[in-house]
Design an enzyme around this catalytic site. Sequence first.
Site, short mmCIF file in Angstrom:
data_model
loop_
_atom_site.label_atom_id
_atom_site.label_comp_id
_atom_site.label_asym_id
_atom_site.label_seq_id
_atom_site.Cartn_x
_atom_site.Cartn_y
_atom_site.Cartn_z
N HIS A 132 60.25 -20.85 -12.60
CA HIS A 132 61.63 -20.50 -11.95
C HIS A 132 61.39 -19.05 -11.22
O HIS A 132 62.04 -18.91 -10.18
CB HIS A 132 62.79 -20.43 -12.71
CG HIS A 132 64.20 -20.25 -12.16
ND1 HIS A 132 64.49 -19.20 -12.03
CD2 HIS A 132 65.06 -21.11 -11.30
CE1 HIS A 132 65.81 -19.07 -11.50
NE2 HIS A 132 66.10 -20.19 -10.95
N HIS A 152 67.30 -30.89 -14.41
CA HIS A 152 67.27 -29.54 -13.83
C HIS A 152 66.17 -28.97 -14.38
O HIS A 152 66.22 -28.65 -15.78
CB HIS A 152 68.64 -28.66 -14.14
CG HIS A 152 68.45 -27.58 -13.41
ND1 HIS A 152 68.68 -26.35 -14.16
CD2 HIS A 152 68.34 -27.09 -12.21
CE1 HIS A 152 68.79 -25.34 -13.25
NE2 HIS A 152 68.48 -25.52 -12.12
O1 G3P Z 1 68.19 -26.85 -6.94
C1 G3P Z 1 69.58 -26.30 -7.76
C2 G3P Z 1 69.21 -25.29 -8.62
O2 G3P Z 1 68.06 -25.16 -9.38
C3 G3P Z 1 69.18 -23.81 -7.65
O3 G3P Z 1 69.19 -22.71 -8.77
O4 G3P Z 1 68.25 -20.94 -9.84
O5 G3P Z 1 68.58 -23.21 -10.97
O6 G3P Z 1 66.90 -22.70 -9.19
P1 G3P Z 1 68.18 -22.33 -9.69
MG MG Z 2 65.85 -24.39 -9.02
#
Ligand code: G3P
Ligand code: MG
Length: 234
Positions: free
Chosen positions: A48, A6
């Site tokens: 992000h 992630h």
């Molecule tokens: O794609 C999964 C996750 O990344 C969604 O939330 O806020 O971490 O981008 P965020």
């Molecule tokens: Mg994400």
Amino acid sequence: MQLIAHRGASGLAPENTLAAFRLALELGASAMEFDVHQTADKELVIIHDEDLKRVGGRGERIRDMTWPELCRFDVGSWFDARFCAERVPRLEEVFDLALRKAELHVELKCGSRVYPGIEGRLVQLIRSRRALPACVVSSFDHKALFALRALEPRLRLGYLLGDTPLDQAFQEIEELKAESLNLSGKQASAVRISAAHRRGLKLLVYTVNDAPEARRFAKMRVDGVFSNFPELLK
Ligand code: G3P
Ligand code: MG
């Protein structure tokens, strides 16, 4: 169950940087996720938030900056001084590093409502890099998913549920021919997981950084979890 790094290996290196993506690959990640925004001069960039505040800036917005301005920012030192050379990567650089090494979950943060023409630019880049099989484009912005689908029938899509009611989501997923429903850990109940499976969808869960929680999701037959720690289950 697949483990998707992630924002790269973002528990160990600054999120959404080449250092985090390189480390994820070194640690054996078979998939990684990252977030896409667009600069004023229409570069697709990996970060992000819509601004630089959380990664060492003073709140400068990505959409207001040109790439030559943005690429000067150090987005690594906030995490650790040894990452002071890290810059906001362009999507092309992530492709250079990781295409054909990992599956790429490309999260489009906002569509044309905020970033005019971004869907077309993304599809064009994915096509020109022959990355259609390797990329899954996901978004909370479902209008953007529909725009992407209209542009490219072969594009793999993931549907981030957000606040959308589940019935509506399944209807839209069918229209979109998306391949996965992506839920937060709190949203991921046994009922929802089997409802997705009954429809032939993958069910992916974010963000799981705790090994017992990951094992619990594996037992519930979740297909993949997004984690800041690529080695969570090793
Ligand atoms: O794609 C999964 C996750 O990344 C969604 O939330 O806020 O971490 O981008 P965020
Ligand atoms: Mg994400």
